[in-house]
Design a protein around this motif. Structure first.
Motif, PDB file in Angstrom:
ATOM      1  N   ARG A  35    -125.803 -12.096 -83.464  1.00 39.32           N
ATOM      2  CA  ARG A  35    -124.350 -11.962 -83.507  1.00 39.32           C
ATOM      3  C   ARG A  35    -123.710 -12.615 -82.274  1.00 39.32           C
ATOM      4  O   ARG A  35    -122.715 -13.334 -82.382  1.00 39.32           O
ATOM      5  CB  ARG A  35    -123.964 -10.481 -83.581  1.00 39.32           C
ATOM      6  CG  ARG A  35    -122.490 -10.252 -83.836  1.00 39.32           C
ATOM      7  CD  ARG A  35    -122.173  -8.777 -83.682  1.00 39.32           C
ATOM      8  NE  ARG A  35    -122.685  -7.998 -84.792  1.00 39.32           N
ATOM      9  CZ  ARG A  35    -122.071  -7.882 -85.971  1.00 39.32           C
ATOM     10  NH1 ARG A  35    -120.936  -8.505 -86.178  1.00 39.32           N
ATOM     11  NH2 ARG A  35    -122.583  -7.144 -86.919  1.00 39.32           N
TER      12      ARG A  35
ATOM     13  N   SER B 295    -116.140 -10.425 -87.706  1.00 43.49           N
ATOM     14  CA  SER B 295    -116.435 -10.131 -89.110  1.00 43.49           C
ATOM     15  C   SER B 295    -116.479 -11.450 -89.863  1.00 43.49           C
ATOM     16  O   SER B 295    -116.087 -12.503 -89.341  1.00 43.49           O
ATOM     17  CB  SER B 295    -115.354  -9.223 -89.698  1.00 43.49           C
ATOM     18  OG  SER B 295    -114.109  -9.891 -89.719  1.00 43.49           O
ATOM     19  N   SER B 296    -116.949 -11.400 -91.108  1.00 42.75           N
ATOM     20  CA  SER B 296    -117.014 -12.621 -91.917  1.00 42.75           C
ATOM     21  C   SER B 296    -115.615 -13.209 -92.115  1.00 42.75           C
ATOM     22  O   SER B 296    -115.430 -14.424 -92.163  1.00 42.75           O
ATOM     23  CB  SER B 296    -117.666 -12.319 -93.267  1.00 42.75           C
ATOM     24  OG  SER B 296    -116.954 -11.307 -93.954  1.00 42.75           O
TER      25      SER B 296
ATOM     26  N   TRP C 143    -122.499 -18.855 -91.605  1.00 45.98           N
ATOM     27  CA  TRP C 143    -122.149 -17.789 -90.667  1.00 45.98           C
ATOM     28  C   TRP C 143    -121.467 -16.580 -91.294  1.00 45.98           C
ATOM     29  O   TRP C 143    -121.823 -15.440 -90.968  1.00 45.98           O
ATOM     30  CB  TRP C 143    -121.289 -18.359 -89.532  1.00 45.98           C
ATOM     31  CG  TRP C 143    -122.080 -19.196 -88.570  1.00 45.98           C
ATOM     32  CD1 TRP C 143    -123.419 -19.435 -88.604  1.00 45.98           C
ATOM     33  CD2 TRP C 143    -121.580 -19.891 -87.437  1.00 45.98           C
ATOM     34  NE1 TRP C 143    -123.798 -20.260 -87.576  1.00 45.98           N
ATOM     35  CE2 TRP C 143    -122.676 -20.551 -86.830  1.00 45.98           C
ATOM     36  CE3 TRP C 143    -120.321 -20.053 -86.870  1.00 45.98           C
ATOM     37  CZ2 TRP C 143    -122.538 -21.341 -85.693  1.00 45.98           C
ATOM     38  CZ3 TRP C 143    -120.185 -20.823 -85.728  1.00 45.98           C
ATOM     39  CH2 TRP C 143    -121.279 -21.462 -85.148  1.00 45.98           C
TER      40      TRP C 143
ATOM     41  N   VAL D 284    -123.016 -12.814 -90.918  1.00 39.29           N
ATOM     42  CA  VAL D 284    -122.307 -11.690 -90.290  1.00 39.29           C
ATOM     43  C   VAL D 284    -122.268 -10.494 -91.237  1.00 39.29           C
ATOM     44  O   VAL D 284    -122.464  -9.344 -90.820  1.00 39.29           O
ATOM     45  CB  VAL D 284    -120.877 -12.120 -89.877  1.00 39.29           C
ATOM     46  CG1 VAL D 284    -120.063 -10.907 -89.443  1.00 39.29           C
ATOM     47  CG2 VAL D 284    -120.941 -13.143 -88.758  1.00 39.29           C
TER      48      VAL D 284
ATOM     49  N   TYR E  14    -125.660  -8.880 -91.125  1.00 41.15           N
ATOM     50  CA  TYR E  14    -125.859  -8.087 -89.906  1.00 41.15           C
ATOM     51  C   TYR E  14    -125.134  -6.742 -89.998  1.00 41.15           C
ATOM     52  O   TYR E  14    -125.657  -5.712 -89.547  1.00 41.15           O
ATOM     53  CB  TYR E  14    -125.355  -8.852 -88.677  1.00 41.15           C
ATOM     54  CG  TYR E  14    -126.047 -10.180 -88.442  1.00 41.15           C
ATOM     55  CD1 TYR E  14    -127.378 -10.367 -88.805  1.00 41.15           C
ATOM     56  CD2 TYR E  14    -125.359 -11.254 -87.862  1.00 41.15           C
ATOM     57  CE1 TYR E  14    -128.004 -11.592 -88.604  1.00 41.15           C
ATOM     58  CE2 TYR E  14    -125.986 -12.471 -87.657  1.00 41.15           C
ATOM     59  CZ  TYR E  14    -127.305 -12.639 -88.040  1.00 41.15           C
ATOM     60  OH  TYR E  14    -127.934 -13.842 -87.840  1.00 41.15           O
ATOM     61  N   GLU E  15    -123.946  -6.724 -90.614  1.00 45.65           N
ATOM     62  CA  GLU E  15    -123.196  -5.475 -90.767  1.00 45.65           C
ATOM     63  C   GLU E  15    -123.937  -4.502 -91.686  1.00 45.65           C
ATOM     64  O   GLU E  15    -123.988  -3.302 -91.427  1.00 45.65           O
ATOM     65  CB  GLU E  15    -121.794  -5.764 -91.295  1.00 45.65           C
ATOM     66  CG  GLU E  15    -120.862  -6.384 -90.266  1.00 45.65           C
ATOM     67  CD  GLU E  15    -119.480  -6.666 -90.816  1.00 45.65           C
ATOM     68  OE1 GLU E  15    -119.261  -6.412 -92.021  1.00 45.65           O
ATOM     69  OE2 GLU E  15    -118.622  -7.142 -90.048  1.00 45.65           O
TER      70      GLU E  15
END
Length: 514
Positions: free
Chosen positions: A170, A204-205, A239, A243, A246-247
């Motif tokens: 991140r 965030s995305s 990306w 993201v 990862y969340e």
């Protein structure tokens, strides 16, 4: 017998093909003192209302949950853990056939009962059996010995997610996004906004998409480095989804874990004694906590924590809520000796025979005197709230701070400091390369450790420490080595709790009939 006559070999006659006027009674084939009869008698007394409530009315008839419970418990008593092997035993083993009344549920029925019906319903059954053992005088649940072990999860050993890796990935995206933004500012500063969306601490995305779109828009008609163009295309494509991933992973991991397995997301990676590669590898596992008395399991709980320290309060709270009986004493090893645990037990008025991490070291003169200038060796004046350093100088209180542990517990740390150390003859040993010595003291933990030391050195404390080794540790040895259970069969925290309960119930009944 006439002399010289040759003896003839005589064999018992079998009746394999002979018909029987009456069918055989399996009850006659099961010995009167066989363990299966004890298990049957104990589970006949148990209230299984909670399990019955999981069934819905209507449709085809179902196998009786009491019969399935008996079969499941006896299977774990007999070291049979696979649903297919249990199905096989129901058609071949006389004791299983007698227990099931000649009924033969298939492995799917067995697995559904274990994995679904027993979720949140097995614990009440286990507690009832423990109370029966108490009534018989076999167990005293007011005097507990607590310890934990790690049992491997039913998961791939090499597919995992680490919390640190998520954080690093991140941060790398944030850094590269910032570099692209700075490049856009350099090429087209007049067309850029004042705000920098890449400067958010938690991206965030959506923010990533917006930032990349803004950079692409500004650089659309500009002549830029092809590498930057390629990086922007890659960022746009990968990306935002990264993201989001990862969340999702952080949500699975929660706040108390630093890793999880991809094939059993409830399992955490832990260092274990049973290492198949003999190189200290981490493996996906669960932390199993038990409290015993006379080698009977009085309570069990399952945790995703790597260390035992953060499991004790939850484990004992569950025991008190389940049995409605508060233990009078708890004995553990040094793995549980934290301020949070000492404080919680003191508040509950439970006598804690619990070592801390320095207890064993302090019992030996060589290790005790190894660091003569450590903070715990300094003289403290409680009335003036000050310490004296080894040379006799005053160390005054210069302030306090609050430190929060990984479990969320808040510790109060007090800081003490001398004025000067340069001219002190002991500086090279006591405070090398520093002008003023500073120490940080947790007075509450110091008080609790002193109480623990005093309690553990009494005759009763010494007896408890010796008994702990003979009470709780052999239970894990019996389960893992004598009965060969080193890896769970099911996946997911709730299902693994069922297996842990079956292991605990089987151990108690096995010991009862021993």
């Amino acid at each position: 017998m006439p002399r010289g006559k040759k003896l003839k070999v005589v064999f018992k006659q079998d009746f394999q093909s002979q018909g029987s006027l009456l069918p055989l009674d399996l009850n006659d084939l099961v010995a009167i003192d066989h363990p299966v009869r004890t298990i049957n008698a104990v589970l006949d007394k148990v209230d299984i209302t909670s399990i019955v409530k999981t069934y819905k009315a209507g449709g085809a008839s179902s196998y009786h949950p009491r019969m399935l419970l008996k079969v499941m418990v006896y299977a774990y008593v007999s070291n049979i853990y696979s649903s297919r092997r249990i199905e096989e035993a129901l058609g071949q083993n006389i004791h299983f056939m007698w227990l099931a009344g000649m009924q033969r549920p298939d492995h799917n029925t067995i697995n559904r009962f274990r994995g679904q019906r027993l979720q949140k319903t097995l614990k009440p059954v286990f507690n009832q059996v423990v109370l029966m053992l108490c009534e018989e005088g076999l167990v005293n649940i007011r005097d507990l010995y607590t310890d934990g072990t790690k049992i491997e999860a039913n998961a791939n050993r090499y597919t995992f997610v680490w919390g640190k890796a998520i954080k690093t990935s991140r941060e790398r995206i944030v850094k590269q996004l910032d570099e692209l933004w700075q490049y856009a500012l350099m090429v087209a500063a007049s067309e850029m906004d004042d705000t920098d969306p890449s400067g958010f601490k938690k991206i965030s995305s959506e923010t990533v998409n917006q930032t990349i779109d803004r950079i692409n828009e500004v650089l659309k008609d500009k002549k830029i480095d092809p590498k930057v163009r390629g990086k922007l295309n890659y960022a746009k494509k990968h990306w935002p989804s990264s993201v989001d991933k990862y969340e999702r992973q952080e949500k699975i991991m929660g706040t108390n874990r630093s890793s999880f397995s991809k094939t059993d997301t409830d399992a955490s990676f832990m260092r274990m004694k049973e290492d198949h590669m003999r190189n200290g590898q981490l493996k996906p596992a669960y932390n199993v906590q038990i409290s015993t008395n006379r080698q009977f399991i009085a309570h069990y709980s399952l945790h995703q924590n790597t260390f035992d320290t953060g499991t004790l309060t939850t484990h004992l709270s569950e025991h008190i809520n389940a049995s409605h009986i508060k233990p009078s004493s708890v004995t553990t090893d040094a793995g549980y000796g934290s301020e949070e645990n000492y404080q919680w037990l003191e508040k509950k008025r439970i006598t804690a025979y619990m070592k801390h991490n320095e207890f064993d070291r302090n019992q030996h003169k060589t290790t005790r005197d190894k660091k003569p200038f450590s903070a715990d060796k300094l003289c403290y004046d409680e009335g003036k709230d000050q310490y004296r350093c080894p040379s006799g100088k005053v160390m005054k209180n210069v302030g306090t701070k609050i430190r929060t542990t990984t479990t969320g517990y808040q510790q109060q740390i007090t800081k003490y400091q001398t004025k000067k150390c340069e001219d002190c003859p002991l500086q090279s040993q006591c405070n090398p390369k520093r002008s003023m010595r500073t120490i940080e003291i947790n007075h509450n933990l110091r008080r609790l450790k002193l109480k623990a030391d005093k309690r553990l050195k009494t005759k009763k404390g010494i007896k408890k420490r010796k008994q702990r080794c003979h009470d709780v540790e052999p239970v894990f040895a019996a389960i893992k080595h004598n009965h060969h259970f080193k890896r769970f069969m099911l996946r997911g925290l709730e299902k693994v709790k069922v297996e842990t309960g079956l292991l605990a119930l089987a151990h108690n009944l096995r010991k009862k009939v021993a």
